[in-house]
Design a protein around this motif. Structure first.
Motif: not given
Length: 329
Positions: A4-8, A292-296
């Motif tokens: 999940a971390l690698l995908a994010a 969260a940063d991607l959403a921001a």
């Protein structure tokens, strides 16, 4: 969690004003690691976007998310309180005040280390004050801890706000205000090594003392009967947590609720044993903050939402739910 971390992280690098294919992102990274690993079929501009703009920011998100999550889990074990969090206990506010003093007052006594040192000193002072105020008669209750933390955080943030509004330099005041809301814009490779070192070393130390942390979950008396010097151990780890949080705050600003939410999620997934929970919460925290940063960056593009606002929107309801759940037990 690693997947999940690698995908994010891949999505964090690929998505933006110029979107890139996921495969191309990995090709650029692998080619930079060793030219034989991938054949370059992309433009130099795209390689610059990945390597010099987005990748450093994503890596810093991972470091900050992991550090805040690990610090939150450690604090919850040290004070034996599931509501403990670097922000709720005033640690982030203390680091914020120290950093704002450096920004607004232009303190450069220690050169490039002035901001991290000031943030660390503020975080450590705030944590010591909250611990002193919350502990009475050798005992510490949930209500007293939360009230002491919230009150200390409000006072420290009020002082930081006062310094900002009375600043003679509007540019510094605006920079400090945006920084207080949390954000990772403008991250460079040079900015990565200090927080990365602090978080890696701090997490390594906490993994090394997993057994004493597990003993504290059984209570101070039980831990002391098994040979743990509770007071000395707790004091040493308070300094360690303050160092981690202060260093994080110095580069990211105040980002709340990450250290409160994710330890609870991880305990539901892997249990309370810190030998498993600490690595898991580091991975989950890193992936969460990247998302969260991607959403921001994308929700109201081209404008950017301060990431501290998004984590508060998610973490506030979680905290209220946790309070009600504790009250019902």
């Amino acid at each position: 969690m690693t997947a999940a971390l690698l995908a994010a992280a891949t999505a964090g690098v690929a998505v933006g004003s110029i979107s890139l294919p996921f495969g191309e992102v990995w090709g650029i990274v692998l080619h930079r690691l060793h030219p034989a690993l991938a054949e370059p079929t992309w433009t130099a501009v795209r390689e610059t976007i990945v390597m010099d703009v987005r990748l450093p920011r994503v890596l810093l998100c991972a470091v900050v998310g992991a550090g805040l999550s690990v610090s939150g889990m450690a604090l919850q074990a040290l004070v034996r309180n599931p509501l403990a969090d670097p922000m709720l206990l005033g640690v982030s506010s203390g680091g914020t005040l120290g950093a704002v003093c450096v920004i607004v007052l232009n303190v450069t006594v220690f050169g490039m280390f002035s901001l991290p040192l000031a943030a660390f000193a503020g975080a450590l002072g705030a944590l010591a004050l909250v611990y002193f105020l919350a502990r009475s008669g050798g005992r510490m209750t949930t209500v007293r801890l939360v009230l002491a933390g919230v009150a200390t955080a409000e006072v420290l943030l009020a002082v930081a706000s006062f310094l900002i509004v009375t600043s003679d330099d509007p540019h510094k005041a605006d920079s400090a205000m945006r920084w207080m809301l949390g954000g990772l814009a403008g991250t460079t490779w040079d900015l990565l090594w200090i927080p990365s070192t602090a978080v890696l070393l701090g997490t390594g130390v906490l993994l090394g003392v997993s057994r004493p942390l597990n003993l504290l979950l059984a209570g101070e008396e039980a831990a002391a009967s098994l040979g743990l010097d509770v007071h000395r151990f707790r004091s040493a780890l308070f300094v360690l947590v303050a160092l981690m949080v202060g260093t994080i705050v110095a580069v990211s600003g105040s980002i709340g609720f990450v250290g409160l939410m994710l330890p609870h999620v991880v305990r539901l997934l892997v249990g309370a044993d810190h030998r498993r929970a600490l690595p898991a919460v580091a991975l989950l925290g890193a992936g969460f903050l990247i998302a969260a940063d991607l959403a921001a960056r994308t929700l109201i593009a081209p404008e950017e939402i301060p990431i501290g606002i998004l984590t508060a929107v998610v973490g506030g309801p979680f905290f209220l739910w946790l309070m009600r759940r504790r009250a019902a037990q």
